[in-house]
Design a protein around this motif. Structure first.
Motif, mmCIF file in Angstrom:
data_model
loop_
_atom_site.group_PDB
_atom_site.id
_atom_site.type_symbol
_atom_site.label_atom_id
_atom_site.label_comp_id
_atom_site.label_asym_id
_atom_site.label_seq_id
_atom_site.Cartn_x
_atom_site.Cartn_y
_atom_site.Cartn_z
ATOM 1 N N VAL A 309 0.855 -1.182 0.000
ATOM 2 C CA VAL A 309 0.000 0.000 0.000
ATOM 3 C C VAL A 309 0.895 1.237 0.000
ATOM 4 N N ASN A 310 0.510 2.244 -0.748
ATOM 5 C CA ASN A 310 1.321 3.461 -0.822
ATOM 6 C C ASN A 310 1.498 4.092 0.554
ATOM 7 N N ARG A 311 2.632 4.738 0.758
ATOM 8 C CA ARG A 311 2.902 5.398 2.042
ATOM 9 C C ARG A 311 2.419 6.841 2.054
ATOM 10 N N ASN A 312 2.430 7.479 0.893
ATOM 11 C CA ASN A 312 2.042 8.887 0.839
ATOM 12 C C ASN A 312 0.556 9.056 1.087
ATOM 13 N N LYS A 313 0.196 10.258 1.497
ATOM 14 C CA LYS A 313 -1.212 10.613 1.693
ATOM 15 C C LYS A 313 -1.569 11.756 0.746
ATOM 16 N N VAL A 314 -2.834 11.835 0.404
ATOM 17 C CA VAL A 314 -3.344 12.970 -0.359
ATOM 18 C C VAL A 314 -4.525 13.562 0.397
ATOM 19 N N THR A 315 -4.762 14.833 0.139
ATOM 20 C CA THR A 315 -5.837 15.538 0.830
ATOM 21 C C THR A 315 -6.809 16.124 -0.184
ATOM 22 N N LEU A 316 -8.089 15.927 0.086
ATOM 23 C CA LEU A 316 -9.146 16.542 -0.705
ATOM 24 C C LEU A 316 -9.864 17.565 0.155
ATOM 25 N N ILE A 317 -10.179 18.686 -0.454
ATOM 26 C CA ILE A 317 -10.834 19.783 0.251
ATOM 27 C C ILE A 317 -12.211 20.016 -0.355
ATOM 28 N N LYS A 318 -13.193 20.240 0.494
ATOM 29 C CA LYS A 318 -14.532 20.524 -0.009
ATOM 30 C C LYS A 318 -14.551 21.961 -0.525
ATOM 31 N N GLU A 319 -14.401 22.073 -1.838
ATOM 32 C CA GLU A 319 -14.283 23.373 -2.491
ATOM 33 C C GLU A 319 -14.857 23.255 -3.900
ATOM 34 N N LYS A 320 -15.844 24.039 -4.192
ATOM 35 C CA LYS A 320 -16.511 23.961 -5.490
ATOM 36 C C LYS A 320 -15.571 24.449 -6.596
ATOM 37 N N TRP A 321 -15.506 23.683 -7.690
ATOM 38 C CA TRP A 321 -14.673 24.080 -8.819
ATOM 39 C C TRP A 321 -15.291 23.553 -10.109
ATOM 40 N N GLN A 322 -14.899 24.180 -11.208
ATOM 41 C CA GLN A 322 -15.491 23.846 -12.501
ATOM 42 C C GLN A 322 -14.539 23.014 -13.342
ATOM 43 N N ILE A 323 -15.044 21.928 -13.888
ATOM 44 C CA ILE A 323 -14.257 21.077 -14.779
ATOM 45 C C ILE A 323 -14.056 21.814 -16.103
ATOM 46 N N PRO A 324 -12.850 21.835 -16.632
ATOM 47 C CA PRO A 324 -12.613 22.541 -17.902
ATOM 48 C C PRO A 324 -13.465 21.990 -19.042
ATOM 49 N N GLU A 325 -13.749 22.843 -20.004
ATOM 50 C CA GLU A 325 -14.526 22.428 -21.177
ATOM 51 C C GLU A 325 -13.734 21.478 -22.057
ATOM 52 N N GLU A 326 -12.411 21.620 -22.042
ATOM 53 C CA GLU A 326 -11.553 20.735 -22.813
ATOM 54 C C GLU A 326 -10.144 20.810 -22.246
ATOM 55 N N MET A 338 -18.171 15.352 -17.773
ATOM 56 C CA MET A 338 -18.814 16.444 -17.033
ATOM 57 C C MET A 338 -18.175 17.799 -17.357
ATOM 58 N N ALA A 339 -17.652 17.960 -18.536
ATOM 59 C CA ALA A 339 -17.016 19.219 -18.929
ATOM 60 C C ALA A 339 -17.934 20.408 -18.667
ATOM 61 N N GLY A 340 -17.373 21.440 -18.021
ATOM 62 C CA GLY A 340 -18.126 22.653 -17.737
ATOM 63 C C GLY A 340 -18.997 22.577 -16.504
ATOM 64 N N GLU A 341 -19.128 21.388 -15.916
ATOM 65 C CA GLU A 341 -19.943 21.243 -14.716
ATOM 66 C C GLU A 341 -19.074 21.398 -13.470
ATOM 67 N N PHE A 342 -19.743 21.436 -12.307
ATOM 68 C CA PHE A 342 -19.045 21.704 -11.050
ATOM 69 C C PHE A 342 -18.961 20.456 -10.184
ATOM 70 N N LEU A 343 -17.815 20.315 -9.519
ATOM 71 C CA LEU A 343 -17.632 19.302 -8.490
ATOM 72 C C LEU A 343 -17.451 19.994 -7.150
ATOM 73 N N GLN A 344 -17.759 19.273 -6.094
ATOM 74 C CA GLN A 344 -17.751 19.863 -4.750
ATOM 75 C C GLN A 344 -16.469 19.569 -3.960
ATOM 76 N N TRP A 345 -15.635 18.644 -4.470
ATOM 77 C CA TRP A 345 -14.371 18.321 -3.810
ATOM 78 C C TRP A 345 -13.231 18.540 -4.780
ATOM 79 N N LYS A 346 -12.093 18.971 -4.250
ATOM 80 C CA LYS A 346 -10.924 19.244 -5.090
ATOM 81 C C LYS A 346 -9.688 18.651 -4.432
ATOM 82 N N LEU A 347 -8.876 17.984 -5.242
ATOM 83 C CA LEU A 347 -7.619 17.420 -4.751
ATOM 84 C C LEU A 347 -6.656 18.537 -4.405
ATOM 85 N N GLY A 348 -6.114 18.500 -3.188
ATOM 86 C CA GLY A 348 -5.244 19.558 -2.710
ATOM 87 C C GLY A 348 -3.844 19.490 -3.301
#
Length: 348
Positions: A309-326, A338-348
């Protein structure tokens, strides 16, 4: 269960157990995007021509590594493309190489670049026996290609006609049932005896077949296996949200240039590599099971493949952001799911 007000989520860095990167100049686009999300990935071999030998896999692996940004940490786990002519000696070479972690079964004509796939498993029995002996998993695109079988039933028919007979014949062969899409497949994997696991994509967790037709035909939601009914989506969500170690993340992220998707005969495949983890988080949050996410994305896969199992950790933050159109794709552009739509979590 995590509290509802959770706004920061830290998990073991995930791996992608089913990824298409393509080849050539597009690697300079696809590889960095995947490396931002995942530490390791099982790399699909359905190039033109396909990766059928260990030597070809080593060369492809080097091209991937050469496309990594400086200081990026990403390990491509290579696979071979199974054909009617794959010999047991090639399996032994693959095992000895240390870089090949699976052999991919594409029934001929099942999906993109599958023309060289297997016409009958009877042609491959000696090779499959060698895989069983060497402990190399068979990664199965689990659909029959009989034109008389409805496209929405091809996975269930595959279980009865191909998977069950094969596992009776070779009970110790490790099998990954790739990108499962149905209640039938989820139940089979959860309860079957022996060495079997399954990958599940973010798009099959988030969408049902209605999504293909919202406001018209939506080619960027078209994939194979195709999206299924809502009852199947719910069954997949139930399967991945339990600590059943047989289910793990495999995005089946499959990039195609925009003009090849938006055409009279559009290619199958959803592009999710740039935001796959955020999509998975959205699916787990939908059912209130964020505390199960780490098992699915980061623990179950390594356990199945006998890797650490990987040793590193990653963090996700609850932050609204828009997926690029392309996004860049060599000299062309690729449209992310989901191009152009919004997600509620973002990888830090």
């Amino acid at each position: 269960m995590l509290p509802q007000e959770t706004r920061i989520l830290t998990i073991v860095q995930p791996d992608d157990w089913h990824l298409h990167l393509r080849d050539g100049d597009v690697l300079n686009s696809t590889v960095p995007q995947a490396a931002k999300q995942f530490k390791r990935a099982i790399i699909m071999p359905n190039l033109r021509p396909p990766i059928t030998t260990t030597e070809q896999a080593a060369q492809y692996r080097q091209r991937i590594l050469d496309s990594l940004p400086e200081n990026a940490e990403f390990e491509p786990l290579m696979t071979l493309y199974l054909t009617d002519n794959t010999r047991p000696a090639e399996i032994r070479r693959a095992k000895e190489s240390g870089i090949v972690h699976g052999v991919k079964l594409y029934p001929a004509g099942a999906t993109t670049n599958s023309d060289a796939g297997v016409t009958s498993l009877d042609n491959c029995i000696e090779t499959l026996e060698e895989m069983q002996k060497q402990g190399i998993p068979l990664l199965m695109h689990g659909e029959v290609t009989d034109p008389d079988v409805d496209i929405f039933d091809r996975e269930a028919v595959f279980i009865d006609k191909v998977l069950v007979p094969l596992r009776k014949k070779l009970p110790d062969l490790k099998i990954v049932f790739e990108h499962i899409t149905t209640k039938t497949a989820a139940q089979y994997v959860a309860t079957a005896e022996g060495y079997i696991g399954a990958t599940v994509t973010p798009h099959h967790l988030l969408f049902n077949r209605n999504s293909l037709f919202v406001g018209g035909i939506r080619p960027h939601y078209y994939c194979l296996p195709v999206l299924k009914r809502e009852e199947n989506r719910q069954a997949l969500l139930k399967a991945v949200s339990h600590k059943n170690t047989r289910f793990f993340a495999g995005t089946d992220s499959a990039p195609h240039a925009r003009h090849t998707k938006e055409s009279t005969c559009g290619c199958a495949g959803c592009y999710t590599a740039s935001h796959a983890l955020e999509l998975y988080v959205q699916a787990f949050e939908e059912i209130g099971e964020l505390d199960k996410l780490e098992w699915f994305t980061s623990i179950n896969g390594p356990k199945f493949y006998n890797l650490s199992v990987n040793r590193n950790k990653v963090t996700l933050i609850k932050e609204k952001w828009q997926i690029p159109e392309e996004l860049p794709f060599g000299e062309n552009k690729v449209v992310p799911l989901m191009a152009g739509e919004f997600l509620q979590w973002k990888l830090g």
